[in-house]
Design an enzyme around this catalytic site. Structure first.
Site, PDB file in Angstrom:
ATOM      1  N   CYS A  53     -38.842  65.386 -21.153  1.00 38.57           N
ATOM      2  CA  CYS A  53     -38.594  66.242 -20.360  1.00 38.57           C
ATOM      3  C   CYS A  53     -39.158  67.506 -20.482  1.00 38.57           C
ATOM      4  O   CYS A  53     -39.664  67.857 -21.644  1.00 38.57           O
ATOM      5  CB  CYS A  53     -37.132  66.604 -19.827  1.00 38.57           C
ATOM      6  SG  CYS A  53     -36.242  65.299 -19.146  1.00 38.57           S
ATOM      7  N   ASN A 162     -33.912  69.355 -20.945  1.00 41.04           N
ATOM      8  CA  ASN A 162     -34.607  68.633 -21.973  1.00 41.04           C
ATOM      9  C   ASN A 162     -33.909  68.305 -23.196  1.00 41.04           C
ATOM     10  O   ASN A 162     -33.253  68.985 -23.839  1.00 41.04           O
ATOM     11  CB  ASN A 162     -35.812  69.613 -22.227  1.00 41.04           C
ATOM     12  CG  ASN A 162     -36.662  69.271 -23.598  1.00 41.04           C
ATOM     13  OD1 ASN A 162     -37.175  69.797 -24.359  1.00 41.04           O
ATOM     14  ND2 ASN A 162     -36.766  67.566 -23.702  1.00 41.04           N
ATOM     15  N   GLY A 163     -33.736  67.116 -23.485  1.00 43.54           N
ATOM     16  CA  GLY A 163     -33.070  66.457 -24.459  1.00 43.54           C
ATOM     17  C   GLY A 163     -32.315  65.129 -24.492  1.00 43.54           C
ATOM     18  O   GLY A 163     -32.518  64.675 -23.339  1.00 43.54           O
ATOM     19  N   CYS A 322     -37.434  69.420 -34.014  1.00 42.04           N
ATOM     20  CA  CYS A 322     -38.143  68.011 -34.025  1.00 42.04           C
ATOM     21  C   CYS A 322     -39.618  68.204 -34.682  1.00 42.04           C
ATOM     22  O   CYS A 322     -40.669  68.984 -34.074  1.00 42.04           O
ATOM     23  CB  CYS A 322     -38.349  67.468 -32.536  1.00 42.04           C
ATOM     24  SG  CYS A 322     -39.097  66.185 -32.538  1.00 42.04           S
ATOM     25  N   TYR A 328     -47.327  65.209 -32.372  1.00 41.53           N
ATOM     26  CA  TYR A 328     -47.649  64.381 -31.327  1.00 41.53           C
ATOM     27  C   TYR A 328     -47.320  65.008 -29.858  1.00 41.53           C
ATOM     28  O   TYR A 328     -48.210  64.880 -28.997  1.00 41.53           O
ATOM     29  CB  TYR A 328     -46.630  63.050 -31.518  1.00 41.53           C
ATOM     30  CG  TYR A 328     -46.816  61.828 -30.577  1.00 41.53           C
ATOM     31  CD1 TYR A 328     -47.504  60.928 -31.325  1.00 41.53           C
ATOM     32  CD2 TYR A 328     -46.506  62.016 -29.200  1.00 41.53           C
ATOM     33  CE1 TYR A 328     -47.800  59.606 -30.182  1.00 41.53           C
ATOM     34  CE2 TYR A 328     -47.039  60.975 -28.308  1.00 41.53           C
ATOM     35  CZ  TYR A 328     -47.666  59.901 -28.945  1.00 41.53           C
ATOM     36  OH  TYR A 328     -47.698  58.671 -27.978  1.00 41.53           O
ATOM     37  N   SER A 369     -56.051  62.746 -29.540  1.00 38.17           N
ATOM     38  CA  SER A 369     -55.027  62.750 -30.268  1.00 38.17           C
ATOM     39  C   SER A 369     -55.177  63.211 -31.608  1.00 38.17           C
ATOM     40  O   SER A 369     -54.537  63.902 -32.269  1.00 38.17           O
ATOM     41  CB  SER A 369     -54.149  61.667 -30.183  1.00 38.17           C
ATOM     42  OG  SER A 369     -55.078  60.369 -30.617  1.00 38.17           O
ATOM     43  N   ASP A 432     -53.038  60.447 -34.961  1.00 33.75           N
ATOM     44  CA  ASP A 432     -52.160  61.407 -35.360  1.00 33.75           C
ATOM     45  C   ASP A 432     -50.845  60.421 -35.595  1.00 33.75           C
ATOM     46  O   ASP A 432     -49.817  60.914 -36.463  1.00 33.75           O
ATOM     47  CB  ASP A 432     -51.612  62.255 -34.302  1.00 33.75           C
ATOM     48  CG  ASP A 432     -51.300  61.757 -32.887  1.00 33.75           C
ATOM     49  OD1 ASP A 432     -51.248  60.487 -32.864  1.00 33.75           O
ATOM     50  OD2 ASP A 432     -51.199  62.376 -31.988  1.00 33.75           O
ATOM     51  N   CYS A 468     -35.311  57.321 -32.310  1.00 30.26           N
ATOM     52  CA  CYS A 468     -34.894  58.601 -32.042  1.00 30.26           C
ATOM     53  C   CYS A 468     -33.612  58.709 -31.139  1.00 30.26           C
ATOM     54  O   CYS A 468     -33.606  58.029 -30.199  1.00 30.26           O
ATOM     55  CB  CYS A 468     -35.744  59.439 -31.743  1.00 30.26           C
ATOM     56  SG  CYS A 468     -35.543  61.294 -31.174  1.00 30.26           S
ATOM     57  N   CYS A 526     -36.172  68.171 -38.045  1.00 30.02           N
ATOM     58  CA  CYS A 526     -35.695  66.930 -37.953  1.00 30.02           C
ATOM     59  C   CYS A 526     -36.647  65.951 -38.243  1.00 30.02           C
ATOM     60  O   CYS A 526     -37.887  66.055 -37.702  1.00 30.02           O
ATOM     61  CB  CYS A 526     -35.296  66.590 -36.606  1.00 30.02           C
ATOM     62  SG  CYS A 526     -34.536  64.951 -36.617  1.00 30.02           S
ATOM     63  N   CYS A 529     -36.951  60.247 -37.437  1.00 34.09           N
ATOM     64  CA  CYS A 529     -37.691  59.035 -37.238  1.00 34.09           C
ATOM     65  C   CYS A 529     -38.551  58.774 -38.327  1.00 34.09           C
ATOM     66  O   CYS A 529     -39.292  57.616 -38.515  1.00 34.09           O
ATOM     67  CB  CYS A 529     -38.596  59.318 -36.074  1.00 34.09           C
ATOM     68  SG  CYS A 529     -39.499  60.722 -36.174  1.00 34.09           S
TER      69      CYS A 529
END
Length: 544
Positions: A53, A162-163, A322, A328, A369, A432, A468, A526, A529
């Site tokens: 989001c 968002n989340g 994050c 990314y 990317s 990436d 994640c 964080c 991942c």
């Protein structure tokens, strides 16, 4: 990363024996996991990495009605955040004097298809919020489009989120036990309904919205950035870990040039904006002011902005922004922690060259990317950067089903090779990240067919090893290629002469090199991942 998002969604089994599971197998596997039932039907389950989001809000200052077209500002802000979600979008506006009704337009698809001239004319207002969505916690359906609007005894309330809530199950039970019904499986509706509950200390003379927001943050410490709109004000909220981004901008008069050197706090304000990223600010006549701090509740009114409260991280833990926003997800012109994302990606390339240099003639990237990291690698290695792939921008998801022969050519329909730059050269190709490993192999074959002598793959991030649970659609451990093959094995599988990743320590070093933060002792990122170290622990077992 748009090149890989499309290619992964289309890709067939790799020609050398099919490490890629079928869509049906992925669906079945997803449903067996703790978050599987919650995420069922969300859309691109078999795709690669996708964010979920983007949120945006705007409010005009001074006398209302304003001369600023708030809905247009929000729409352009969402266009700048389109990379964060392409499934649906919505805008809700308020004229600032009626608590009962908001103007709402939401729909499925891309922003330019949802908001027409006719729909924009209906979105009159002096303030508003918007949302662009990729689903991680509910199906891709119109009922789940945001912002969510609920009508309370004290007026309308709109929320964009968002989340993804780590403890959504316990919060869901709490809300249901207090007699509130839920019509979707969306975390965002859950947050909206939770805000309608009275805080434990009670209220006098109407709702105490800051107290309600604070109570929600104590119940759910991860993971969200929120924009919440009432009749005449907007609240911006960032979770105590700072896991998801949120920043503030100032709309300045058009007579002030884009590159004037005045400090932003000295410029007059025609309005304020709040956004997941700062990348669209200049295009709407706004200037970046600052980030919303982890745990901060900020209030935007026609009179300006102010901090209402800051909720500390549980148990005095470090913040956990994050780190994959840098790698990314974010647009390269966005600013996090006092530095531009492009600069961090450039530094990742430099660090990668220090850790995994190789004798070569040129350095290049998979467009677009890995381009920033490739420039950094080339500078550090004292090699020339050259483009070797030409992207076909007009290939969409509806491309014809290829024959067996064309399938073996893989991404040939997506890229062409610049053979004059490639022929007879030893090439370092930077990307990436690698998720499933089904995209890079056909690219390597394309370059070899164009005459490359050697192709060395360098990845400007560590191997992805874990899923994640905080709002990123990272595939399951079984799907992630780094859990099946080490770097040497993967190089052989995809046909590269060598392959190497940036280390976790190297990524942290690149991110932290030029950070501008007030309290370094609280700074953290964080890396769940990459390392399996989840800042808030594993999520609740779900019982949808």
């Amino acid at each position: 990363m748009d090149s890989k998002d499309e290619t992964r969604a289309q890709s067939q089994q790799a020609e050398e024996g099919g490490l890629e599971p079928t869509t049906a197998a992925l669906d079945q596997l997803a449903l067996s996991l703790p978050l599987g039932k919650k995420r069922a039907g969300r859309g691109a389950v078999a795709s690669g990495l996708t964010h979920e989001c983007g949120v945006f809000g705007a409010i005009a200052t001074g006398e209302w009605p304003t001369q600023i077209d708030v809905a247009q500002v929000i729409c352009l802000g969402l266009v700048a955040l389109q990379h964060r979600g392409q499934e649906s979008a919505g805008i809700v506006t308020s004229e600032g004097h009626c608590a009962k009704n908001f103007n709402v337009h939401k729909g499925m698809g891309m922003i330019n298809n949802i908001f027409t001239d006719d729909s924009m004319k209906k979105l009159k207002g002096n303030l508003g919020i918007g949302h662009t969505r990729y689903s991680t916690s509910a199906a891709s359906e119109e009922v789940n489009c945001q912002p969510f609007v609920v009508h309370t005894a004290h007026g309308a309330l709109a929320v964009a989120h968002n989340g993804e809530l780590v403890n959504c199950e316990s919060l869901r039970k709490d809300v249901l036990e207090r007699g509130v019904g839920l019509s979707t499986h969306s975390d965002s509706e859950l947050i909206t309904q939770a805000l309608c509950l009275n805080p434990p200390e009670g209220e006098v003379d109407g709702p105490d919205w800051p107290a309600r927001i604070k109570h929600l943050m104590q119940l759910a410490p991860l993971s969200y950035s929120l924009v919440i709109m009432l009749k005449d004000k907007i609240y911006g909220v960032r979770d105590p870990y700072g896991n998801r981004p949120l920043c503030i901008g100032k709309i300045v008069p058009l007579t002030i040039g884009a590159y004037r050197n005045e400090k932003v706090d000295k410029l007059p304000a025609e309005g304020w904006v709040i956004s997941s990223e700062s990348c669209g600010f200049l295009s709407i006549g706004a200037r970046y002011v600052r980030e919303v701090q982890p745990g901060e509740i900020v209030e935007l009114t026609r009179d300006g902005i102010k901090t209402i409260d800051i909720i500390d991280c549980p148990e005095n833990r470090r913040h956990a922004f994050c780190i994959f926003e840098y790698v990314y997800f974010a647009r390269s012109d966005s600013i996090f922690e006092g530095q531009m994302v492009y600069s961090v990606r450039l530094q990742c390339g430099r660090q990668l060259a220090r850790e995994a240099g190789v004798d070569a003639d040129i350095v290049s990237s998979v467009p677009e990317s890995g381009t920033a990291a490739a420039h950094g690698f080339a500078r550090e290695a004292n090699l020339n950067f050259a483009e070797v792939l030409c992207k076909n921008r007009y290939v969409g998801r509806t491309f014809i089903q290829p024959s067996t022969r064309l399938r073996q050519l893989g991404v040939a329909k997506k890229f062409g090779a610049l053979s004059e730059n490639v022929a007879g050269k030893r090439l370092v190709l930077i990307d990436d990240s690698i998720v499933r490993g089904n995209t890079i192999g056909p690219i390597i074959k394309l370059l070899r067919d164009a005459g490359a002598l050697e192709v060395h793959i360098r990845i400007a991030s560590p191997p992805l090893l874990y899923p994640c649970y905080m709002g990123i659609n990272i595939p399951t451990r079984e799907e992630l290629i780094a859990n099946k093959l080490n770097a040497e094995e993967l190089a052989k599988y995809v046909g590269a002469d060598s392959l190497a990743y940036l280390s976790v320590d190297g990524l942290k070093k690149a991110v932290q090199l030029n950070m501008a933060v007030k309290k370094p002792e609280q700074v953290g990122h964080c890396t769940a991942c990459l390392t399996g170290d989840y800042p808030g622990g594993l999520p609740d077992e779900l019982e949808w």
